[in-house]
Design a protein around this motif. Structure first.
Motif, PDB file in Angstrom:
ATOM      1  N   GLU A   1       0.976  -1.248   0.054  1.00 42.75           N
ATOM      2  CA  GLU A   1      -0.044  -0.090   0.029  1.00 42.75           C
ATOM      3  C   GLU A   1       0.775   1.412   0.033  1.00 42.75           C
ATOM      4  N   ARG A   2       2.270   1.286   0.589  1.00 37.86           N
ATOM      5  CA  ARG A   2       2.821   2.159   0.500  1.00 37.86           C
ATOM      6  C   ARG A   2       3.880   2.378  -0.609  1.00 37.86           C
ATOM      7  N   GLY A   3       3.880   1.530  -1.409  1.00 33.08           N
ATOM      8  CA  GLY A   3       4.942   1.446  -2.636  1.00 33.08           C
ATOM      9  C   GLY A   3       4.090   1.976  -3.835  1.00 33.08           C
ATOM     10  N   HIS A   4       4.766   2.162  -4.883  1.00 35.92           N
ATOM     11  CA  HIS A   4       4.417   2.697  -6.255  1.00 35.92           C
ATOM     12  C   HIS A   4       3.739   1.412  -6.957  1.00 35.92           C
ATOM     13  N   SER A   5       2.780   1.891  -7.658  1.00 35.20           N
ATOM     14  CA  SER A   5       1.889   0.799  -8.530  1.00 35.20           C
ATOM     15  C   SER A   5       2.600   0.230  -9.313  1.00 35.20           C
ATOM     16  N   GLU A   6       3.896   0.710  -9.825  1.00 38.08           N
ATOM     17  CA  GLU A   6       4.814   0.014 -11.009  1.00 38.08           C
ATOM     18  C   GLU A   6       5.398  -1.230 -10.376  1.00 38.08           C
ATOM     19  N   GLY A   7       5.446  -1.230  -8.823  1.00 41.32           N
ATOM     20  CA  GLY A   7       6.161  -2.527  -8.401  1.00 41.32           C
ATOM     21  C   GLY A   7       5.094  -3.391  -7.682  1.00 41.32           C
ATOM     22  N   TYR A   8       3.905  -3.344  -8.002  1.00 42.89           N
ATOM     23  CA  TYR A   8       2.805  -4.077  -7.398  1.00 42.89           C
ATOM     24  C   TYR A   8       2.922  -5.662  -7.989  1.00 42.89           C
ATOM     25  N   ALA A   9       3.365  -5.656  -8.984  1.00 42.06           N
ATOM     26  CA  ALA A   9       3.405  -7.262  -9.649  1.00 42.06           C
ATOM     27  C   ALA A   9       4.657  -7.659  -8.889  1.00 42.06           C
ATOM     28  N   TYR A  10       5.879  -7.030  -8.608  1.00 38.02           N
ATOM     29  CA  TYR A  10       6.876  -7.729  -7.904  1.00 38.02           C
ATOM     30  C   TYR A  10       6.566  -8.164  -6.416  1.00 38.02           C
ATOM     31  N   ILE A  11       5.944  -7.035  -5.781  1.00 36.04           N
ATOM     32  CA  ILE A  11       5.388  -7.413  -4.190  1.00 36.04           C
ATOM     33  C   ILE A  11       4.183  -8.634  -4.605  1.00 36.04           C
ATOM     34  N   ASP A  12       3.392  -8.884  -5.415  1.00 38.07           N
ATOM     35  CA  ASP A  12       2.417  -9.821  -5.756  1.00 38.07           C
ATOM     36  C   ASP A  12       3.381 -11.340  -5.789  1.00 38.07           C
ATOM     37  N   GLN A  13       4.338 -11.238  -6.681  1.00 37.21           N
ATOM     38  CA  GLN A  13       5.109 -12.267  -6.823  1.00 37.21           C
ATOM     39  C   GLN A  13       5.832 -12.714  -5.119  1.00 37.21           C
ATOM     40  N   ALA A  14       6.289 -11.830  -4.569  1.00 42.99           N
ATOM     41  CA  ALA A  14       6.673 -12.188  -3.282  1.00 42.99           C
ATOM     42  C   ALA A  14       5.469 -12.801  -2.420  1.00 42.99           C
ATOM     43  N   LEU A  15       4.507 -12.259  -2.565  1.00 39.81           N
ATOM     44  CA  LEU A  15       3.237 -12.887  -1.829  1.00 39.81           C
ATOM     45  C   LEU A  15       2.952 -14.185  -2.158  1.00 39.81           C
ATOM     46  N   GLU A  16       3.301 -14.398  -3.283  1.00 37.90           N
ATOM     47  CA  GLU A  16       2.708 -15.698  -3.971  1.00 37.90           C
ATOM     48  C   GLU A  16       3.925 -16.557  -3.609  1.00 37.90           C
ATOM     49  N   PHE A  17       4.929 -16.209  -3.462  1.00 39.83           N
ATOM     50  CA  PHE A  17       6.115 -17.167  -2.920  1.00 39.83           C
ATOM     51  C   PHE A  17       6.023 -17.517  -1.594  1.00 39.83           C
ATOM     52  N   LEU A  18       5.491 -16.673  -0.606  1.00 35.77           N
ATOM     53  CA  LEU A  18       5.113 -16.827   0.511  1.00 35.77           C
ATOM     54  C   LEU A  18       4.215 -17.580   0.755  1.00 35.77           C
ATOM     55  N   HIS A  19       3.157 -17.961   0.060  1.00 36.34           N
ATOM     56  CA  HIS A  19       1.947 -18.824   0.239  1.00 36.34           C
ATOM     57  C   HIS A  19       2.641 -20.291   0.023  1.00 36.34           C
ATOM     58  N   GLU A  20       3.571 -20.365  -0.755  1.00 41.57           N
ATOM     59  CA  GLU A  20       4.189 -21.679  -1.055  1.00 41.57           C
ATOM     60  C   GLU A  20       5.055 -22.248   0.027  1.00 41.57           C
ATOM     61  N   ASP A  21       5.176 -21.569   1.013  1.00 41.58           N
ATOM     62  CA  ASP A  21       5.915 -21.658   2.314  1.00 41.58           C
ATOM     63  C   ASP A  21       7.130 -22.738   2.214  1.00 41.58           C
ATOM     64  N   TRP A  22       8.194 -21.901   1.694  1.00 39.24           N
ATOM     65  CA  TRP A  22       9.355 -22.373   1.503  1.00 39.24           C
ATOM     66  C   TRP A  22      10.490 -22.034   2.643  1.00 39.24           C
ATOM     67  N   GLY A  23      11.487 -22.987   2.418  1.00 45.08           N
ATOM     68  CA  GLY A  23      12.511 -22.567   3.775  1.00 45.08           C
ATOM     69  C   GLY A  23      13.164 -21.253   3.700  1.00 45.08           C
ATOM     70  N   TYR A  24      13.831 -20.844   4.588  1.00 43.98           N
ATOM     71  CA  TYR A  24      14.623 -19.660   4.707  1.00 43.98           C
ATOM     72  C   TYR A  24      15.313 -19.341   3.660  1.00 43.98           C
ATOM     73  N   ARG A  25      16.207 -20.299   3.347  1.00 44.59           N
ATOM     74  CA  ARG A  25      17.506 -19.951   2.091  1.00 44.59           C
ATOM     75  C   ARG A  25      16.594 -19.797   0.533  1.00 44.59           C
ATOM     76  N   ALA A  26      15.712 -20.499   0.451  1.00 43.17           N
ATOM     77  CA  ALA A  26      14.785 -20.412  -0.689  1.00 43.17           C
ATOM     78  C   ALA A  26      13.953 -19.185  -0.794  1.00 43.17           C
ATOM     79  N   LEU A  27      13.273 -18.615   0.365  1.00 39.01           N
ATOM     80  CA  LEU A  27      12.736 -17.495   0.378  1.00 39.01           C
ATOM     81  C   LEU A  27      13.619 -16.346   0.120  1.00 39.01           C
ATOM     82  N   VAL A  28      14.727 -16.218   0.809  1.00 41.25           N
ATOM     83  CA  VAL A  28      15.683 -15.143   0.770  1.00 41.25           C
ATOM     84  C   VAL A  28      16.352 -15.221  -0.719  1.00 41.25           C
TER      85      VAL A  28
END
Length: 174
Positions: free
Chosen positions: A131-158
Motif C-alpha cells: 500500500e505504501r509502494g508505487h503501483s509500478e512495483g505491485y507485480a513484484y510485491i505480488d510475486q513475493a506474496l505468492e512465494f510466501l504462500h508456497e511456504d518455502w524454507g529460509y534460504r529459498a525465500l531469501v
C-alpha cells in the motif's frame, strides 16, 4: 524524535531469558534496549536514534520494500540462532524501524498475542508495504506474496526475494 521509545510490558509476558538476550544485544534484529521493573510492569527503553518508524514512511520504493523484508529475514535467522523464535514476537509495521537508506532494519520486541507462522506475519507486512509502494512495483510485491504462500524454507525465500529485488533494480522499477 528524541531517539528513544518506551514499551510497557506485563511482567509475565516476557521471560527472563528473552530479557537477557535483548539486553545483551545478542540478536541483530532488535534495537538496543534497557529494562526497568516496577511492581506490576516492565518498561523497555529502546534506543531509536538514527532510525525512522516504518509507519512514518509515506511512499517506499519497491526495491526498498523487498530490502526491508530481506533485512527482517536476516535478523530473524540470527535471532533464532540464540533461540528467539519468530513465533514469540510480533512483526508489525508500528514496531519496525529503518535506517535512512533502508539498509538496516530493527524492531522493538513485542510479545506475540497468538502464535502465527512467520510466512503469515511476512505476508501481512508485505500487504501493508504494498500500500505504501508505487503501483509500478505491485507485480513484484505480488510475486513475493505468492512465494510466501508456497511456504518455502529460509534460504529459498531469501534467494527468491533477492532475485526479485535484483530484477527491480535492473529494470529501474519505482
Amino acid at each position: 524524535m528524541n531517539g528513544q521509545t518506551e514499551i510497557k510490558y506485563k511482567k509475565e509476558k516476557v521471560s527472563n531469558y528473552v530479557l537477557d538476550i535483548l539486553t545483551a544485544g545478542a540478536g541483530s534484529l532488535f534495537l538496543p534496549v534497557g529494562f526497568v521493573r516496577d511492581e506490576e510492569f516492565l518498561f523497555g527503553h529502546y534506543k531509536t536514534e538514527g532510525y525512522r518508524k516504518l509507519t512514518a514512511m509515506k511512499e517506499i520504493g519497491t526495491e526498498d520494500i523487498l530490502g526491508i523484508v530481506l533485512g527482517l529475514l536476516h535478523g530473524i535467522w540470527q535471532g533464532e540462532r540464540v533461540y528467539l523464535f519468530s513465533e514469540i514476537y510480533e512483526i508489525l509495521p508500528e514496531y519496525i524501524f529503518v535506517s535512512r537508506g533502508y539498509d538496516v532494519i530493527k524492531m522493538v520486541f513485542v510479545p506475540a498475542e497468538e502464535q502465527k507462522k512467520l510466512t503469515d506475519k511476512l505476508r501481512d507486512l508485505l500487504l501493508y508495504l504494498r500500500e505504501r509502494g508505487h503501483s509500478e512495483g505491485y507485480a513484484y510485491i505480488d510475486q513475493a506474496l505468492e512465494f510466501l504462500h508456497e511456504d518455502w524454507g529460509y534460504r529459498a525465500l531469501v534467494h527468491r526475494l533477492e532475485s526479485l529485488r535484483r530484477e527491480v533494480y535492473l529494470c529501474s522499477v519505482k
